[in-house]
Write a protein that holds these residues in place. Structure first.
Motif, PDB file in Angstrom:
ATOM      1  N   LEU A 138       0.818  -1.209   0.000  1.00 21.93           N
ATOM      2  CA  LEU A 138       0.000   0.000   0.000  1.00 21.93           C
ATOM      3  C   LEU A 138       0.852   1.260   0.000  1.00 21.93           C
ATOM      4  CD1 LEU A 138      -2.922  -0.858   2.471  1.00 21.93           C
ATOM      5  CD2 LEU A 138      -3.078  -0.485   0.010  1.00 21.93           C
ATOM      6  N   GLU A 139       1.883   1.291   0.831  1.00 23.12           N
ATOM      7  CA  GLU A 139       2.743   2.469   0.883  1.00 23.12           C
ATOM      8  C   GLU A 139       3.440   2.706  -0.449  1.00 23.12           C
ATOM      9  OE1 GLU A 139       3.808   2.250   5.669  1.00 23.12           O
ATOM     10  OE2 GLU A 139       5.228   1.532   4.164  1.00 23.12           O
ATOM     11  N   LEU A 140       3.911   1.646  -1.061  1.00 23.46           N
ATOM     12  CA  LEU A 140       4.568   1.778  -2.360  1.00 23.46           C
ATOM     13  C   LEU A 140       3.594   2.284  -3.415  1.00 23.46           C
ATOM     14  CD1 LEU A 140       7.277   1.365  -3.757  1.00 23.46           C
ATOM     15  CD2 LEU A 140       6.568  -0.968  -4.305  1.00 23.46           C
ATOM     16  N   ALA A 141       2.367   1.766  -3.411  1.00 24.92           N
ATOM     17  CA  ALA A 141       1.363   2.217  -4.377  1.00 24.92           C
ATOM     18  C   ALA A 141       1.030   3.693  -4.169  1.00 24.92           C
ATOM     19  CB  ALA A 141       0.102   1.370  -4.253  1.00 24.92           C
ATOM     20  N   GLY A 142       0.923   4.127  -2.915  1.00 27.99           N
ATOM     21  CA  GLY A 142       0.606   5.523  -2.644  1.00 27.99           C
ATOM     22  C   GLY A 142       1.689   6.467  -3.108  1.00 27.99           C
ATOM     23  N   VAL A 143       2.946   6.138  -2.827  1.00 32.06           N
ATOM     24  CA  VAL A 143       4.056   7.011  -3.238  1.00 32.06           C
ATOM     25  C   VAL A 143       4.212   7.009  -4.752  1.00 32.06           C
ATOM     26  CG1 VAL A 143       6.550   7.312  -3.119  1.00 32.06           C
ATOM     27  CG2 VAL A 143       5.263   6.814  -1.045  1.00 32.06           C
ATOM     28  N   LEU A 144       4.056   5.870  -5.386  1.00 33.22           N
ATOM     29  CA  LEU A 144       4.162   5.819  -6.844  1.00 33.22           C
ATOM     30  C   LEU A 144       3.042   6.613  -7.508  1.00 33.22           C
ATOM     31  CD1 LEU A 144       5.257   2.127  -7.535  1.00 33.22           C
ATOM     32  CD2 LEU A 144       6.650   4.211  -7.534  1.00 33.22           C
ATOM     33  N   ALA A 145       1.861   6.632  -6.915  1.00 32.48           N
ATOM     34  CA  ALA A 145       0.770   7.444  -7.459  1.00 32.48           C
ATOM     35  C   ALA A 145       1.125   8.927  -7.397  1.00 32.48           C
ATOM     36  CB  ALA A 145      -0.524   7.175  -6.689  1.00 32.48           C
ATOM     37  N   PHE A 146       1.751   9.348  -6.295  1.00 33.37           N
ATOM     38  CA  PHE A 146       2.191  10.745  -6.203  1.00 33.37           C
ATOM     39  C   PHE A 146       3.275  11.042  -7.233  1.00 33.37           C
ATOM     40  CE2 PHE A 146       5.174  13.935  -4.685  1.00 33.37           C
ATOM     41  CZ  PHE A 146       4.328  15.007  -4.484  1.00 33.37           C
ATOM     42  N   ALA A 147       4.254  10.150  -7.358  1.00 27.94           N
ATOM     43  CA  ALA A 147       5.351  10.368  -8.305  1.00 27.94           C
ATOM     44  C   ALA A 147       4.837  10.411  -9.741  1.00 27.94           C
ATOM     45  CB  ALA A 147       6.400   9.270  -8.148  1.00 27.94           C
ATOM     46  N   ALA A 148       3.879   9.541 -10.066  1.00 29.04           N
ATOM     47  CA  ALA A 148       3.326   9.525 -11.421  1.00 29.04           C
ATOM     48  C   ALA A 148       2.574  10.804 -11.743  1.00 29.04           C
ATOM     49  CB  ALA A 148       2.404   8.319 -11.584  1.00 29.04           C
ATOM     50  N   TRP A 149       2.074  11.483 -10.726  1.00 31.59           N
ATOM     51  CA  TRP A 149       1.409  12.775 -10.940  1.00 31.59           C
ATOM     52  C   TRP A 149       2.402  13.934 -10.938  1.00 31.59           C
ATOM     53  CZ3 TRP A 149       1.188  16.849  -7.340  1.00 31.59           C
ATOM     54  CH2 TRP A 149       0.390  17.931  -7.736  1.00 31.59           C
ATOM     55  N   ALA A 150       3.388  13.921 -10.033  1.00 28.24           N
ATOM     56  CA  ALA A 150       4.275  15.067  -9.858  1.00 28.24           C
ATOM     57  C   ALA A 150       5.370  15.141 -10.916  1.00 28.24           C
ATOM     58  CB  ALA A 150       4.909  15.028  -8.463  1.00 28.24           C
ATOM     59  N   LEU A 151       5.971  14.026 -11.273  1.00 27.53           N
ATOM     60  CA  LEU A 151       7.118  14.063 -12.181  1.00 27.53           C
ATOM     61  C   LEU A 151       6.761  14.607 -13.565  1.00 27.53           C
ATOM     62  CD1 LEU A 151       9.029  10.801 -11.189  1.00 27.53           C
ATOM     63  CD2 LEU A 151       9.479  13.165 -10.513  1.00 27.53           C
ATOM     64  N   PRO A 152       5.634  14.228 -14.160  1.00 27.60           N
ATOM     65  CA  PRO A 152       5.293  14.858 -15.450  1.00 27.60           C
ATOM     66  C   PRO A 152       5.114  16.365 -15.361  1.00 27.60           C
ATOM     67  CG  PRO A 152       4.027  12.851 -15.145  1.00 27.60           C
ATOM     68  CD  PRO A 152       4.702  13.133 -13.845  1.00 27.60           C
ATOM     69  N   ILE A 153       4.614  16.859 -14.239  1.00 27.16           N
ATOM     70  CA  ILE A 153       4.474  18.304 -14.061  1.00 27.16           C
ATOM     71  C   ILE A 153       5.838  18.969 -14.063  1.00 27.16           C
ATOM     72  CG2 ILE A 153       3.762  20.095 -12.430  1.00 27.16           C
ATOM     73  CD1 ILE A 153       1.490  18.286 -11.580  1.00 27.16           C
ATOM     74  N   LEU A 154       6.796  18.365 -13.375  1.00 28.54           N
ATOM     75  CA  LEU A 154       8.149  18.911 -13.357  1.00 28.54           C
ATOM     76  C   LEU A 154       8.803  18.806 -14.730  1.00 28.54           C
ATOM     77  CD1 LEU A 154       9.459  17.482  -9.959  1.00 28.54           C
ATOM     78  CD2 LEU A 154       8.486  19.747 -10.417  1.00 28.54           C
ATOM     79  N   ALA A 155       8.512  17.720 -15.452  1.00 27.78           N
ATOM     80  CA  ALA A 155       9.098  17.554 -16.783  1.00 27.78           C
ATOM     81  C   ALA A 155       8.602  18.634 -17.742  1.00 27.78           C
ATOM     82  CB  ALA A 155       8.769  16.167 -17.328  1.00 27.78           C
ATOM     83  N   VAL A 156       7.350  19.043 -17.605  1.00 25.03           N
ATOM     84  CA  VAL A 156       6.814  20.096 -18.472  1.00 25.03           C
ATOM     85  C   VAL A 156       7.538  21.414 -18.223  1.00 25.03           C
ATOM     86  CG1 VAL A 156       4.766  21.499 -18.905  1.00 25.03           C
ATOM     87  CG2 VAL A 156       4.562  19.018 -18.758  1.00 25.03           C
ATOM     88  N   ARG A 157       7.900  21.676 -16.969  1.00 26.36           N
ATOM     89  CA  ARG A 157       8.618  22.911 -16.652  1.00 26.36           C
ATOM     90  C   ARG A 157      10.027  22.925 -17.233  1.00 26.36           C
ATOM     91  NH1 ARG A 157       6.806  26.056 -12.355  1.00 26.36           N
ATOM     92  NH2 ARG A 157       8.935  26.510 -11.695  1.00 26.36           N
TER      93      ARG A 157
END
Length: 201
Positions: A138-157
């Motif tokens: 569960l912890e791994l799934a939660g953190v990966l969900a955050f990373a999958a949302w945050a990293l593309p935002i940073l990549a666009v910048r």
């Protein structure tokens, strides 16, 4: 007399109204983080301090490990990820996370920390080992969900020179490494009938 024309009022009338924004779950993140910290983090830490101060018993390493896990992932992890999910879209002008992302992060990290609190002390029994294994997943799934949302935002910048982007990137990497380490601990607990995690983990 001129007639007043009105626009369609809803999607059923043919308008393309923007979708409703996801519900603000920041209070849920804050409440979950504080609840875990006060009930499990403070109680386990306070009990350990009491035993050490008055020499009333042995402080088990598994007890201290559980306290640290609750405070790091259950309190700090849930709180910081919740604030980031709430603030980053407003600061960076990005698309807010979906309800699915919010739910996965909250239940994954918060629920995983809660399951570890019950599973690790019960490691001698099969139910405790199963809860420990589930907590890591569960912890791994939660953190990966955050990373999958945050990293593309940073990549666009396309810029990590500004302090905010660099901070979010490093924080996401830290969270991912913490979740991977927690997953390794969960695998150990799931395969051993003892509540103490070795120092290497």
């Amino acid at each position: 007399m001129a007639q007043i024309q009105t626009a369609p009022c809803c999607n059923a009338c043919g308008s393309d109204a923007p979708p409703a924004p996801p519900r603000n779950l920041l209070p849920s993140f804050v409440f979950t983080a504080l609840t875990l910290a006060i009930t499990l983090g403070v109680s386990t830490g306070g009990w350990a301090i009491w035993q050490m101060a008055f020499a009333t018993g042995t402080v088990l390493p598994s007890h201290l490990q559980l306290h640290a896990h609750i405070q790091l992932l259950g309190f700090a992890g849930v709180f910081i990820l919740g604030v980031a999910l709430h603030a980053l879209p407003r600061i960076l002008g990005a698309v807010p996370p979906s309800r699915r992302v919010l739910f996965t992060v909250l239940v994954g990290v918060g629920g995983g920390a809660l399951l570890r609190a019950f599973g690790q002390p019960l490691a001698p029994w099969a139910a405790g080992r199963f809860l420990s294994l589930l907590s890591g997943a569960l912890e791994l799934a939660g953190v990966l969900a955050f990373a999958a949302w945050a990293l593309p935002i940073l990549a666009v910048r396309r810029s990590f020179g500004d302090p905010l982007s660099l901070h979010v990137l490093l924080g996401t990497v830290w969270a991912a490494l913490a979740a991977v380490l927690s997953g390794a601990q969960s695998l150990f607990l799931a395969g051993h009938a003892e509540p103490e995690i070795p120092g290497g983990l």
